[in-house]
Write an enzyme that holds these catalytic residues in place. Structure first.
Site, PDB file in Angstrom:
ATOM      1  N   GLU A 118      52.876  42.860  52.710  1.00 57.40           N
ATOM      2  CA  GLU A 118      51.926  43.901  52.294  1.00 57.40           C
ATOM      3  C   GLU A 118      50.665  43.255  51.722  1.00 57.40           C
ATOM      4  O   GLU A 118      50.715  42.156  51.172  1.00 57.40           O
ATOM      5  CB  GLU A 118      52.564  44.777  51.198  1.00 57.40           C
ATOM      6  CG  GLU A 118      53.091  46.110  51.703  1.00 57.40           C
ATOM      7  CD  GLU A 118      51.994  47.128  52.007  1.00 57.40           C
ATOM      8  OE1 GLU A 118      50.828  46.739  52.226  1.00 57.40           O
ATOM      9  OE2 GLU A 118      52.320  48.319  52.034  1.00 57.40           O
ATOM     10  N   ASP A 162      40.245  47.077  52.834  1.00 55.63           N
ATOM     11  CA  ASP A 162      38.997  47.739  53.236  1.00 55.63           C
ATOM     12  C   ASP A 162      38.447  48.684  52.177  1.00 55.63           C
ATOM     13  O   ASP A 162      39.153  49.113  51.261  1.00 55.63           O
ATOM     14  CB  ASP A 162      39.250  48.569  54.501  1.00 55.63           C
ATOM     15  CG  ASP A 162      40.073  49.827  54.198  1.00 55.63           C
ATOM     16  OD1 ASP A 162      41.140  49.696  53.567  1.00 55.63           O
ATOM     17  OD2 ASP A 162      39.635  50.938  54.559  1.00 55.63           O
ATOM     18  N   ASP A 185      50.381  49.219  44.869  1.00 57.11           N
ATOM     19  CA  ASP A 185      49.656  49.947  43.827  1.00 57.11           C
ATOM     20  C   ASP A 185      50.651  50.875  43.126  1.00 57.11           C
ATOM     21  O   ASP A 185      51.286  50.497  42.144  1.00 57.11           O
ATOM     22  CB  ASP A 185      48.512  50.694  44.510  1.00 57.11           C
ATOM     23  CG  ASP A 185      47.564  51.368  43.551  1.00 57.11           C
ATOM     24  OD1 ASP A 185      47.581  51.025  42.364  1.00 57.11           O
ATOM     25  OD2 ASP A 185      46.800  52.252  43.989  1.00 57.11           O
TER      26      ASP A 185
HETATM   27  P1  5GP Z   1      50.754  52.355  47.134  1.00 56.71           P
HETATM   28  O1  5GP Z   1      51.567  53.253  48.032  1.00 56.71           O
HETATM   29  O2  5GP Z   1      51.517  51.167  46.613  1.00 56.71           O
HETATM   30  O3  5GP Z   1      50.075  53.118  46.054  1.00 56.71           O
HETATM   31  O4  5GP Z   1      49.534  51.849  47.980  1.00 56.71           O
HETATM   32  C1  5GP Z   1      49.580  50.887  48.920  1.00 56.71           C
HETATM   33  C2  5GP Z   1      48.389  51.001  49.839  1.00 56.71           C
HETATM   34  O5  5GP Z   1      47.256  51.641  49.190  1.00 56.71           O
HETATM   35  C3  5GP Z   1      47.906  49.625  50.217  1.00 56.71           C
HETATM   36  O6  5GP Z   1      48.619  49.112  51.325  1.00 56.71           O
HETATM   37  C4  5GP Z   1      46.433  49.878  50.501  1.00 56.71           C
HETATM   38  O7  5GP Z   1      46.273  50.342  51.807  1.00 56.71           O
HETATM   39  C5  5GP Z   1      46.054  50.999  49.543  1.00 56.71           C
HETATM   40  N1  5GP Z   1      45.444  50.451  48.311  1.00 56.71           N
HETATM   41  C6  5GP Z   1      45.945  50.492  47.059  1.00 56.71           C
HETATM   42  N2  5GP Z   1      45.124  49.896  46.175  1.00 56.71           N
HETATM   43  C7  5GP Z   1      44.064  49.450  46.911  1.00 56.71           C
HETATM   44  C8  5GP Z   1      42.878  48.728  46.571  1.00 56.71           C
HETATM   45  O8  5GP Z   1      42.587  48.351  45.428  1.00 56.71           O
HETATM   46  N3  5GP Z   1      42.037  48.446  47.607  1.00 56.71           N
HETATM   47  C9  5GP Z   1      42.276  48.822  48.893  1.00 56.71           C
HETATM   48  N4  5GP Z   1      41.367  48.487  49.817  1.00 56.71           N
HETATM   49  N5  5GP Z   1      43.388  49.513  49.239  1.00 56.71           N
HETATM   50  C10 5GP Z   1      44.279  49.803  48.264  1.00 56.71           C
END
Ligand code: 5GP
Length: 175
Positions: free
Chosen positions: A99, A159, A103
C-alpha cells in the site's frame, strides 16, 4: 516540470530509497523459502512496488488490484469497489499487500476480508506511509516505511486529483 513548486518536502528521495531497500531486505529474510506474491493496490502503490520488489531477492510474483474511490477524494470513505482483480489464484500462497498509505485503515480492513475467502497461506501488509492519528480500523501492519503526521501528502505514487504521482519525494501543502 512536474508542477511541484507548491509542495514542501516531507520525505526526501534519498530517505525513501534507503528505507525501501531496508524493507526489501527485511521481506527477503522473512519470506525465505516461501511462495510470495506481492499485491499492489493501484494506482498509488505502483511506484513503491516497482522499487520495493527489486530489493526482494526471492522468486516472487506480482499482482495488481484496482480499487474505485468515489471522486478525487482527499478523505477515505471506506466504501471500496474492486475494479481490477487478481489474474492468478493466491490459494496456499503468502500474500503481501503493498500500500502507498494507511490512513483510516478502512481500505485495508475491506481488503483483508476480500482476501480471506481466497484462502492464502497468509496475508500481510507493507505500507510506505502510515498516519496513525486517523485510525478507525486497527489493521495489523507488518512493514511500515514511515509514520507521519496527519497531513495530506503527494508524490512517489500518491496523487492530488490524479496528478503529482511522479514526484520523486513525498510532499505536502502547508495548511
Ligand atoms: P484509508 O482507507 O486507510 O483511510 O485510506 C487509504 C487510501 O486513501 C490510500 O490508499 C490513498 O489512496 C488515500 N489517502 C489517504 N491519505 C492520503 C494522503 O495523504 N494523500 C493521498 N494522495 N492519498 C491519501
Amino acid at each position: 516540470m512536474t508542477g511541484d513548486e507548491r509542495f514542501h518536502t516531507l520525505v526526501t528521495e534519498e530517505a525513501i530509497r534507503d528505507r525501501v531497500r531496508e524493507l526489501g531486505e527485511e521481506i527477503t529474510r522473512d519470506f525465505l523459502g516461501r511462495d510470495l506474491v506481492l499485491v499492489a493496490v493501484l494506482k498509488g502503490s505502483c511506484i513503491f512496488l516497482a522499487d520495493l520488489c527489486r530489493h526482494v531477492d526471492l522468486p516472487l510474483t506480482l499482482e495488481f488490484l484496482g480499487l474505485s474511490s468515489y471522486g478525487d477524494r482527499t478523505q477515505s470513505s471506506g466504501v471500496v469497489r474492486i475494479t481490477q482483480d487478481l489474474t492468478h489464484p493466491v490459494e496456499g500462497r503468502d500474500v503481501l499487500l503493498v500500500e502507498d498509505i494507511v490512513d483510516t485503515g478502512l481500505t485495508l480492513d475491506f481488503l483483508m476480508r476480500h482476501f480471506e475467502v481466497r484462502k492464502p497461506r497468509s496475508v500481510g501488509i507493507c505500507t510506505l506511509l502510515h498516519k496513525p492519528s486517523n485510525t478507525m480500523k486497527d489493521v495489523k501492519l507488518d512493514y511500515v516505511g514511515f509514520t507521519i503526521e496527519n497531513r495530506f501528502v503527494v508524490g512517489y505514487g500518491l496523487d492530488y486529483e490524479q496528478r503529482f504521482r511522479n514526484l520523486p519525494y513525498i510532499g505536502y501543502v502547508e495548511d
